[in-house]
Motif scaffolding. Structure first.
Motif, short mmCIF file in Angstrom:
data_model
loop_
_atom_site.label_atom_id
_atom_site.label_comp_id
_atom_site.label_asym_id
_atom_site.label_seq_id
_atom_site.Cartn_x
_atom_site.Cartn_y
_atom_site.Cartn_z
N PHE A 124 4.21 -2.72 -12.02
CA PHE A 124 4.50 -1.48 -11.31
C PHE A 124 5.86 -1.54 -10.60
O PHE A 124 6.62 -0.60 -10.60
N ASP A 125 6.16 -2.69 -9.99
CA ASP A 125 7.40 -2.88 -9.27
C ASP A 125 7.67 -4.37 -9.14
O ASP A 125 6.91 -5.19 -9.64
N SER A 126 8.76 -4.72 -8.46
CA SER A 126 9.12 -6.13 -8.32
C SER A 126 8.09 -6.90 -7.49
O SER A 126 7.89 -8.09 -7.70
N ARG A 127 7.42 -6.23 -6.58
CA ARG A 127 6.38 -6.89 -5.79
C ARG A 127 5.21 -7.31 -6.66
O ARG A 127 4.67 -8.40 -6.51
N SER A 128 4.76 -6.43 -7.53
CA SER A 128 3.64 -6.78 -8.40
C SER A 128 4.06 -7.92 -9.33
O SER A 128 3.26 -8.81 -9.63
N PHE A 129 5.31 -7.91 -9.76
CA PHE A 129 5.87 -9.01 -10.55
C PHE A 129 5.79 -10.31 -9.75
O PHE A 129 5.34 -11.34 -10.26
N TYR A 130 6.20 -10.25 -8.49
CA TYR A 130 6.17 -11.43 -7.63
C TYR A 130 4.74 -11.94 -7.42
O TYR A 130 4.48 -13.13 -7.56
N TYR A 131 3.82 -11.05 -7.10
CA TYR A 131 2.44 -11.48 -6.84
C TYR A 131 1.81 -12.12 -8.08
O TYR A 131 1.01 -13.03 -7.96
N TYR A 132 2.18 -11.65 -9.25
CA TYR A 132 1.67 -12.26 -10.47
C TYR A 132 2.20 -13.68 -10.61
O TYR A 132 1.45 -14.62 -10.89
N PHE A 133 3.51 -13.85 -10.41
CA PHE A 133 4.12 -15.16 -10.63
C PHE A 133 3.96 -16.13 -9.46
O PHE A 133 4.07 -17.34 -9.66
N ALA A 134 3.70 -15.65 -8.27
CA ALA A 134 3.61 -16.52 -7.10
C ALA A 134 2.59 -17.64 -7.29
O ALA A 134 2.82 -18.78 -6.85
N LYS A 135 1.51 -17.37 -7.95
CA LYS A 135 0.44 -18.37 -8.13
C LYS A 135 0.55 -19.14 -9.44
O LYS A 135 -0.29 -20.00 -9.72
N SER A 176 12.67 -10.11 -1.17
CA SER A 176 13.83 -10.89 -1.59
C SER A 176 13.44 -11.94 -2.62
O SER A 176 14.17 -12.18 -3.58
N LYS A 177 12.28 -12.56 -2.44
CA LYS A 177 11.81 -13.57 -3.40
C LYS A 177 11.51 -12.92 -4.75
O LYS A 177 11.79 -13.48 -5.80
N ALA A 178 10.94 -11.72 -4.71
CA ALA A 178 10.66 -11.00 -5.95
C ALA A 178 11.95 -10.69 -6.69
O ALA A 178 12.06 -10.91 -7.91
N ASP A 179 12.95 -10.22 -5.97
CA ASP A 179 14.24 -9.92 -6.58
C ASP A 179 14.88 -11.20 -7.12
O ASP A 179 15.51 -11.19 -8.18
N PHE A 180 14.70 -12.31 -6.42
CA PHE A 180 15.25 -13.59 -6.86
C PHE A 180 14.59 -14.04 -8.17
O PHE A 180 15.28 -14.52 -9.08
N LEU A 181 13.27 -13.88 -8.28
CA LEU A 181 12.58 -14.24 -9.53
C LEU A 181 13.09 -13.39 -10.69
O LEU A 181 13.29 -13.90 -11.80
N LEU A 182 13.32 -12.11 -10.44
CA LEU A 182 13.88 -11.24 -11.48
C LEU A 182 15.29 -11.67 -11.86
O LEU A 182 15.66 -11.66 -13.03
N LEU A 183 16.07 -12.09 -10.87
CA LEU A 183 17.42 -12.59 -11.14
C LEU A 183 17.35 -13.83 -12.03
O LEU A 183 18.10 -13.94 -13.00
N ILE A 184 16.45 -14.74 -11.71
CA ILE A 184 16.28 -15.94 -12.54
C ILE A 184 15.90 -15.55 -13.96
O ILE A 184 16.46 -16.06 -14.93
N ARG A 185 14.95 -14.65 -14.07
CA ARG A 185 14.48 -14.21 -15.39
C ARG A 185 15.62 -13.63 -16.23
O ARG A 185 15.73 -13.89 -17.41
N HIS A 222 24.81 -20.65 -14.09
CA HIS A 222 25.60 -21.50 -13.19
C HIS A 222 26.10 -20.73 -11.97
O HIS A 222 26.24 -21.30 -10.89
N ALA A 223 26.33 -19.44 -12.13
CA ALA A 223 26.71 -18.61 -10.97
C ALA A 223 25.56 -18.54 -9.97
O ALA A 223 25.78 -18.61 -8.75
N VAL A 224 24.32 -18.43 -10.47
CA VAL A 224 23.15 -18.42 -9.58
C VAL A 224 23.02 -19.76 -8.87
O VAL A 224 22.79 -19.82 -7.65
N ILE A 225 23.20 -20.85 -9.60
CA ILE A 225 23.13 -22.19 -9.00
C ILE A 225 24.17 -22.33 -7.90
O ILE A 225 23.88 -22.80 -6.80
N ASN A 226 25.40 -21.90 -8.19
CA ASN A 226 26.47 -22.00 -7.19
C ASN A 226 26.19 -21.15 -5.97
O ASN A 226 26.47 -21.56 -4.84
N LEU A 227 25.66 -19.95 -6.18
CA LEU A 227 25.32 -19.08 -5.06
C LEU A 227 24.26 -19.73 -4.17
O LEU A 227 24.40 -19.79 -2.95
#
Length: 131
Positions: free
Chosen positions: A35-46, A97-106, A116-121
């Motif tokens: 539904f949104d980045s939060r639902s994405f986060y809650y799925y992946f958090a566990k 923010s964590k949800a957005d970060f997981l999407l960034l990683i994905r 490498h830009a993410v690693i440097n950041l």
């Protein structure tokens, strides 16, 4: 402030997250939509991530996560300072923010330059937040 992690720990956590976010076994079937980045986060958090969960890894590296400011997260952030019970809003802001970060990683995991830009950041944030 929470004690920062080492450069080696950060790289290890990022590698674990990258593997988890690109491993097809961790994703639901293609017909499942979030539904949104939060639902994405809650799925992946566990989900398992090494010998921890994604949520535990993100908690360990919290001071190294870039905070994406969206309209929703900005409102949560501002609410944290306006409301009497600001802990809820601060927690919601960090989860967003964590949800957005997981999407960034994905979205960057398959492109070495972007990865490498993410690693440097993250490492730059780690260095700024050293205790």
């Amino acid at each position: 402030m929470k004690q920062s992690i080492s450069h080696k720990e950060l790289n290890g956590y990022l590698d674990l997250l990258r593997d988890t976010m690109t491993d097809g076994r961790n994703f639901p079937p293609a017909h499942v939509l979030f539904f949104d980045s939060r639902s994405f986060y809650y799925y992946f958090a566990k989900r398992p991530c090494g010998n921890k969960t994604v949520e535990e890894i993100l908690l360990q590296m919290e001071s190294c996560i870039p905070l994406a400011i969206t309209e929703e997260s900005l409102q949560l952030f501002l609410s944290a300072y306006k409301e009497k019970d600001s802990n809820y809003f601060a927690h919601s802001f960090l989860e967003s923010s964590k949800a957005d970060f997981l999407l960034l990683i994905r979205h960057t995991a398959e492109d070495e330059g972007k990865w490498h830009a993410v690693i440097n950041l993250c490492d730059g944030l780690r260095q700024k937040n050293l205790c």
